[in-house]
Design a protein around this motif. Structure first.
Motif, short mmCIF file in Angstrom:
data_model
loop_
_atom_site.label_atom_id
_atom_site.label_comp_id
_atom_site.label_asym_id
_atom_site.label_seq_id
_atom_site.Cartn_x
_atom_site.Cartn_y
_atom_site.Cartn_z
N LYS A 110 39.31 50.72 41.63
CA LYS A 110 37.96 50.27 41.96
C LYS A 110 37.66 48.94 41.30
O LYS A 110 38.09 48.67 40.17
N LEU A 111 36.90 48.12 42.03
CA LEU A 111 36.33 46.89 41.50
C LEU A 111 34.83 46.93 41.80
O LEU A 111 34.43 47.24 42.92
N THR A 112 34.03 46.63 40.80
CA THR A 112 32.57 46.70 40.98
C THR A 112 31.92 45.41 40.53
O THR A 112 32.08 44.98 39.38
N TYR A 113 31.18 44.80 41.46
CA TYR A 113 30.34 43.64 41.13
C TYR A 113 28.96 44.16 40.79
O TYR A 113 28.38 44.98 41.51
N GLU A 114 28.40 43.68 39.66
CA GLU A 114 27.04 44.03 39.28
C GLU A 114 26.24 42.78 38.94
O GLU A 114 26.75 41.87 38.27
N GLU A 168 36.37 52.58 36.53
CA GLU A 168 35.04 53.18 36.52
C GLU A 168 34.08 52.27 35.75
O GLU A 168 34.41 51.77 34.67
N VAL A 169 32.89 52.07 36.29
CA VAL A 169 31.91 51.16 35.69
C VAL A 169 31.55 51.60 34.28
O VAL A 169 31.30 50.76 33.40
N THR A 170 31.51 52.90 34.06
CA THR A 170 31.11 53.43 32.75
C THR A 170 32.02 52.95 31.63
O THR A 170 31.63 52.90 30.46
N ASN A 171 33.26 52.57 31.97
CA ASN A 171 34.21 52.09 30.95
C ASN A 171 33.96 50.64 30.56
O ASN A 171 34.51 50.15 29.56
N GLN A 172 33.15 49.91 31.36
CA GLN A 172 32.80 48.51 31.07
C GLN A 172 34.05 47.66 30.82
O GLN A 172 34.11 46.84 29.90
N ASN A 173 35.05 47.84 31.67
CA ASN A 173 36.29 47.07 31.57
C ASN A 173 36.21 45.89 32.53
O ASN A 173 36.31 46.05 33.75
N GLN A 174 36.00 44.69 31.99
CA GLN A 174 35.83 43.52 32.85
C GLN A 174 37.15 43.15 33.50
O GLN A 174 38.19 43.07 32.85
N ALA A 175 37.13 42.94 34.81
CA ALA A 175 38.34 42.65 35.57
C ALA A 175 38.91 41.30 35.20
O ALA A 175 38.17 40.32 35.04
N ASP A 176 40.21 41.24 35.05
CA ASP A 176 40.92 40.01 34.70
C ASP A 176 40.82 39.02 35.86
O ASP A 176 41.17 39.34 37.00
N SER A 177 40.34 37.82 35.59
CA SER A 177 40.14 36.82 36.66
C SER A 177 41.47 36.42 37.30
O SER A 177 41.52 36.11 38.49
N GLU A 178 42.55 36.42 36.53
CA GLU A 178 43.85 36.05 37.10
C GLU A 178 44.31 37.10 38.11
O GLU A 178 44.91 36.76 39.14
#
Length: 702
Positions: A110-114, A168-178
């Motif tokens: 999953k990828l989530t934009y907020e 999962e959003v709850t983990n607050q793991n920011q997606a690597d831009s690369e």
């Protein structure tokens, strides 16, 4: 892998929607403002590096209550789910490994934009909402919500931030831009200037494509013994040597001119410390900028800018696909190569005529099959696009009765039962370029024949309620096949159905069959009868009509209704027109038979008796001659009626029956439509639109 679904919360017209996608082509359709462009924008917010991530206050969904706003600041959330799919490779799994939410063999990520207000400003926000509440005690919900959004815009929007989370959003793991860069999100919007991006190699995209395909025979070679880098370097070196000789020729041609130019430099003092001069060199890559895209027509070469918009769009898309192929080449781009090329096109029909739209879709399907593109999203208003698309590939956006965005999946409304599979096949055959208009209209009238299709809009116009003002389409389904199509719109039976108001106009068509002693063994077929024969001889016949059960079944349905002629008085659409307009000669067309007879019947005034009307049956010059079998049947049935029918009603029934038996369905429908369209508006006081038609039009336009 593929994008299997997207969940959109609080973004534009999407309150909270989850939309499933196909592994391959997705054609997204719907009426204007259904949310097609908003859906593409939502995808881009997650996956497009070129899309501005900050939103405005107008990007929030406004279908929100005051209670929601005063409890928490509004937030936009867009989550895409990435699944394994039909094709997958090691690079896929490496790309999404940090975002996995399911570790099974058929993985999911999953990828989530907020877009949200940071927590440290939340208390201040709540205080502002409390002030609005206190100062607006008498305010309506709409006024309070409006004030809240103005406050958000003025005081808090600048404090909002955006993040893209992996897993999962709850983990607050920011997606690597690369890793995000490995998605190749190529978007062609509906308003595009392809000429600007096509005319020469100076354009960045075209230059990149030309660079990649330079020496393509070497780059694409499967010969393992070939040193590709050395071969390409040798060719580049040879090009430099060849081009240097051309530059020397230019230099010699500039000798005297150069002296004149440099004399000005001496006079201005520019050469006191350093002497300007001219020399140059070029490479094969730099020279690509001098290539121009041209087209050949009838032996002539002309610039692409002189080509038609439609053809230039196709050329542009083909070059874009070539670029996507280049972007995905790991040998060429190394770790910067794209793993997941996806093509998003808004309204391909904008510059393509129907046959080219069909060819274009076939072209895209070919590119899906060879993995040039992994997934395609198309938004469209084109009936030709939908008719050339598999039903399983269509996603339909629509608004429910409260105006909220909803999604329908046409193929999913049919299950594996025999009846549903039959309906699915029928609908697939039926949805050609004209009939698929039912998928785009906001409201639909389904009719059985051509006459109803041609005349329904004329009747609505004459009643002062034009169908186009309510985005209503009239669809002729060619018979009593409503059950096949209602599956698409029956939201009470399937969550995948499309919510649209649907009117079904069907003929009463009374029938009878002869009784036998053992009715359970009765194999006699029902045959058509006249309304005035219905129930006339209950000892000999049993009777039924077509629509009664359907009218009862759908009378309380939230978006579907059936309408038909009056019970025991009506028969067909044409019969009812004559029944309610027994003196209207507009109904008499050139193609119908027995014109003079029907005209004489219509000329009868109220002083003439029923016998006067019956005497005109068959237009007999010799009353001693026998009537035809059908006319005798009409006469006997009318004479046998009891006192529940007045003589005037009986006369009208005779005229309607004779009229019905004198017309041919096709040509008469066209002539009748023309006659009524030409005259009905001016003669509306002399024409009666049948009651069931009026009621149907009132319901669908409400």
């Amino acid at each position: 892998m593929y994008i299997s679904k997207i969940k959109i919360e609080n973004f534009r017209n999407f309150k909270e929607n989850e939309i499933e996608f196909n592994d391959g082509i997705n054609v997204i359709i719907g009426h204007n403002n259904a949310g097609k462009s908003n859906l593409i924008k939502a995808l881009g917010l997650v996956l497009s590096p070129n899309l501005k991530k900050r939103l405005t206050v107008n990007d929030f969904n406004k279908h929100v209550s005051w209670d929601e706003l005063r409890q928490h600041s509004p937030k936009v959330s867009i989550t895409i789910t990435i699944s394994k799919g039909k094709t997958s490779n090691n690079d896929d799994l490496v790309t999404v490994s940090e975002w996995l939410t399911s570790l099974t063999e058929d993985y999911e990520a999953k990828l989530t934009y907020e877009f949200f207000l940071p927590e440290k400003y939340e208390q201040k926000y709540l205080e502002e909402m409390e002030q609005i509440d206190l100062l607006s005690e008498q305010g309506t919900q709409i006024e309070l919500v409006s004030k809240a959004f103005r406050t958000i815009d003025n005081e808090f929007l600048r404090l909002y931030t955006h993040k893209i989370w992996g897993g999962e959003v709850t983990n607050q793991n920011q997606a690597d831009s690369e890793l995000l860069q490995r998605f190749d999100f190529q978007f062609l919007d509906a308003i595009r200037d392809v000429e600007r991006d096509l005319v020469s190699g100076r354009n960045v995209m075209l230059k990149e494509v030309l660079h990649f395909f330079l020496d393509y025979e070497i780059k694409s070679s499967t010969d393992k013994a070939l040193d590709k880098n050395k071969e390409i370097k040798d060719k580049s070196k040879q090009f430099s040597e060849d081009s240097s000789r051309l530059i020397e020729v230019l230099d010699k041609r500039m000798e005297s001119g150069k002296e004149a130019i440099l004399s000005y430099a001496n006079q201005t003092g520019a050469s006191l410390k350093s002497t300007p001069n001219f020399e140059g060199e070029t490479s094969d890559i730099e020279m690509l900028s001098f290539l121009r895209l041209i087209v050949e027509e009838a032996g002539f070469k002309i610039p692409a800018s002189h080509n038609g918009l439609g053809y230039n769009n196709l050329i542009y898309i083909s070059i874009l696909l070539a670029k996507m192929q280049a972007n995905a080449d790991e040998e060429y781009f190394g770790g910067n190569s794209k793993v997941f090329p996806m093509l998003v096109i808004e309204e391909p029909e904008a510059h393509l005529h129907p046959s080219m739209q069909d060819k274009f879709l076939k072209f895209l399907k070919t590119n899906i099959s060879n993995d040039t593109v992994r997934q395609i999203f198309i938004t469209s208003h084109s009936t030709h696009v939908t008719s050339a698309t598999e039903l399983e590939e269509i996603i339909c956006l629509h608004n429910d009765i409260e105006g909220n965005a909803n999604v329908g999946y046409l193929a999913k409304v049919f299950d594996n039962s025999t009846d549903d599979l039959k309906s699915l096949k029928y609908v697939k055959r039926f949805l050609d370029a004209t009939k698929s208009n039912m998928l785009f209209a906001e409201k639909i009238i389904l009719v059985e024949g051509l006459a109803e299709q041609l005349l329904m809009g004329i009747f609505a116009e004459s009643l002062g309620n034009p169908l186009e003002n309510h985005h209503v389409s009239v669809i002729n389904i060619g018979g009593r096949y409503f059950n096949h199509f209602l599956k698409l719109f029956d939201t009470e039976q399937s969550a995948s159905a499309i919510f649209k108001k649907v009117v079904c106009i069907t003929d009463r068509d009374p029938t009878r069959r002869e009784k036998i002693e053992d009715e359970e063994q009765n194999q006699n077929s029902y045959e058509k009868c006249y309304p005035f024969e219905y129930g006339l001889d209950s000892d000999k016949y049993e009777y039924k009509d077509h629509p009664s059960q359907l009218i009862e079944k759908y009378k309380n349905h939230k978006n579907i209704r059936f309408f038909s002629q009056e019970d025991k008085r009506g028969k067909t659409f044409e019969y009812d027109l004559a029944l309610h307009n027994p003196n209207c000669k507009l109904l008499i067309t050139h193609s119908m038979s027995n014109r003079s007879e029907i005209q004489k019947m219509m000329d009868l005034d109220e002083s003439r008796t029923l016998n006067n009307c019956l005497a005109l049956l068959g237009n007999r010059k010799d009353p001693s001659k026998e009537l035809s079998k059908e006319n005798e049947r009409i006469k006997q049935a009318i004479e046998a009626l009891n006192d529940s029918w007045t003589d005037e009603e009986k006369k009208h029934a005779v005229i309607a029956s004779r009229y019905l038996n004198s017309i041919g369905k096709g040509e008469n429908a066209l002539e009748l439509a023309y006659a009524l369209e030409e005259n009905l508006t001016d003669n509306i006081e002399n024409f009666v639109v049948p009651k069931y038609i009026r009621e149907a039009l009132e319901w669908i336009c409400h």
